[in-house]
Design an enzyme around this catalytic site. Structure first.
Site, PDB file in Angstrom:
ATOM      1  N   ARG A 127       0.796  -1.229   0.012  1.00  0.00           N
ATOM      2  CA  ARG A 127      -0.046  -0.122   0.032  1.00  0.00           C
ATOM      3  C   ARG A 127       0.882   1.191   0.004  1.00  0.00           C
ATOM      4  NH1 ARG A 127      -5.103   1.417   3.822  1.00  0.00           N
ATOM      5  NH2 ARG A 127      -5.886   0.051   1.923  1.00  0.00           N
ATOM      6  N   HIS A 154      -7.526   0.940  -6.120  1.00  0.00           N
ATOM      7  CA  HIS A 154      -7.764  -0.025  -4.923  1.00  0.00           C
ATOM      8  C   HIS A 154      -8.366  -1.365  -5.417  1.00  0.00           C
ATOM      9  CE1 HIS A 154      -7.770  -1.384  -1.192  1.00  0.00           C
ATOM     10  NE2 HIS A 154      -8.708  -0.671  -0.563  1.00  0.00           N
ATOM     11  N   GLN A 157      -9.938  -3.919  -3.251  1.00  0.00           N
ATOM     12  CA  GLN A 157     -11.341  -3.557  -2.584  1.00  0.00           C
ATOM     13  C   GLN A 157     -12.555  -4.018  -3.543  1.00  0.00           C
ATOM     14  OE1 GLN A 157     -12.062  -2.103   0.512  1.00  0.00           O
ATOM     15  NE2 GLN A 157     -14.136  -2.723  -0.473  1.00  0.00           N
ATOM     16  N   ASP A 245     -17.511   6.743  -0.598  1.00  0.00           N
ATOM     17  CA  ASP A 245     -16.330   6.740   0.031  1.00  0.00           C
ATOM     18  C   ASP A 245     -16.310   7.995   0.801  1.00  0.00           C
ATOM     19  OD1 ASP A 245     -13.987   5.802   0.952  1.00  0.00           O
ATOM     20  OD2 ASP A 245     -12.934   5.955  -0.973  1.00  0.00           O
ATOM     21  N   CYS A 286     -16.280   1.190   1.318  1.00  0.00           N
ATOM     22  CA  CYS A 286     -15.141   0.307   1.315  1.00  0.00           C
ATOM     23  C   CYS A 286     -14.799   0.499   2.882  1.00  0.00           C
ATOM     24  CB  CYS A 286     -14.018   0.620   0.580  1.00  0.00           C
ATOM     25  SG  CYS A 286     -13.554   2.495   0.790  1.00  0.00           S
ATOM     26  N   ARG A 314     -13.121  -9.069   1.680  1.00  0.00           N
ATOM     27  CA  ARG A 314     -11.587  -8.702   1.477  1.00  0.00           C
ATOM     28  C   ARG A 314     -10.783  -9.762   1.823  1.00  0.00           C
ATOM     29  NH1 ARG A 314      -9.904  -3.566   1.721  1.00  0.00           N
ATOM     30  NH2 ARG A 314      -7.976  -4.324   0.725  1.00  0.00           N
TER      31      ARG A 314
END
Ligand code: CP
Ligand code: NVA
Length: 328
Positions: A127, A154, A157, A245, A286, A314
């Site tokens: 990340r 991402h 996700q 988000d 998310c 996930r």
């Protein structure tokens, strides 16, 4: 032993390297057939666990003897824990590394870091901030690299989100997904998924925060009906899924917070907005969420919300991603 004989000795299994090395860098750079295999395998592995405890190992141990490095240059709860648990369930081991504590954060090149880590570990998840870091790591690593979030995308996700939608509502192909809010990294991966999984995508948000044109173009070229609709009530008409988000991502400067909040307030997901979507529309986020900013408590905790299934998925989705990366 003579030099010639040495070469003839079969290597013991422990030294054999898998010939499969797939990087999982983005949804749009991964073969759609492979994406489908991963989603289906994730569902099968989830079903096979059948209520066992999280610490219980899977019957199959495809990562036995494998070491996975999890590198974080930004904070994380879900990505960190779900990768760690997933590797352990599959019989592998992990090391969690903070970017600032590595030489990576003190001037060693990404390329050298990639070459060194490849001598120790079998798989790297990172990340990071700039997408170029991920790309350079993948270019110079001789083991697979997984994108655990960059400023731009991402993908892990969205694998979990597709799995979650299909668990609740069946195939996502042909459905309408509406993103309300900031056209950020998670939105970008959703757009890429629209192209790869064949669903339609409507973005509703203020013009300065539109998703990048490249992401829109990719989805459209793959046949997805991508719309930008400024009125959120109009945008959610016929939606099977409403997604939002945070209004300020980890890479956004805090100095932009007030401006972003003012721009994005009309795009809050609340009960009124959900009521304008299809009656059986799902809500996703998310996480982490800023309750009462981008989404109200009533929606987060309401009957259409599947946010904690998303978080759980996930784990299952990434287990399938790791198996695909390693070909195991
Ligand atoms: N959704 C997500 O990636 O969460 P974390 O930042 O907690 O990993
Ligand atoms: N858009 C958010 C996602 C966090 C999982 C961020 O980048 O901070």
């Amino acid at each position: 032993m003579a030099a010639g004989q040495r070469g003839q000795s079969p290597l013991p299994p422990v030294f054999r390297k898998s010939h499969v090395m797939n990087h999982f860098l983005d949804i749009h750079t991964t073969d759609p057939a492979a994406l489908r295999v991963m989603i289906d395998q994730a569902q099968a592995m989830k079903t096979a666990r059948n209520g066992r405890g999280h610490a219980a190992p899977d019957d199959e141990q495809p990562l036995a003897g494998k070491m996975v490095a999890l590198i974080f240059e930004k904070p994380s709860t879900r990505t960190r824990v779900s990768f760690d648990v997933g590797v352990r369930q599959m019989g592998g081991q992990t090391m969690v590394l903070s970017g600032s504590e590595m030489q990576l954060g003190h001037g060693e090149t990404i390329a050298d870091t990639a070459r060194v880590l490849s001598r120790y570990v079998d798989l790297i998840m990172i990340r990071t901030f700039e997408e170029s870091v991920l790309q350079e790591l993948a270019e110079f690593a001789s083991v697979p690299v997984i994108n655990g979030l960059t400023n731009r995308t991402h993908p892990c996700q969205i694998m979990a989100d597709v799995l979650t939608f299909e668990e609740h509502r069946g195939p996502i192909a042909g459905r309408k997904v509406v993103w309300s809010g900031d056209g950020n990294n998670v939105c970008a991966s959703f757009l890429q998924a629209a192209g790869q999984f064949g669903f339609d995508f409507t973005f509703t948000g203020p013009p300065p925060l539109d998703p990048e044109a490249d992401f829109i173009r990719f989805a459209r070229e793959r046949g997805s009906d991508v719309q930008i609709v400024r009125d959120p009530m109009e945008a959610v008409q016929g939606a099977d899924l409403v997604v939002t988000d945070t209004w300020v991502s980890m890479h956004d400067s805090q100095s932009t917070k007030e401006r972003r909040h003012n721009q994005l307030r009309p795009y809050q997901v609340n009960e009124r907005l959900m009521a304008a979507a299809k009656p059986d529309a799902l809500f996703m986020h998310c996480l982490p969420a800023h309750r009462e900013d981008e989404v109200t408590n009533a929606v987060m905790d309401g009957p259409q919300s599947v946010i904690f299934d998303e978080a759980e998925n996930r784990l299952h989705a990434q287990k399938a991603v790791m198996r695909w990366c390693l070909g195991v």
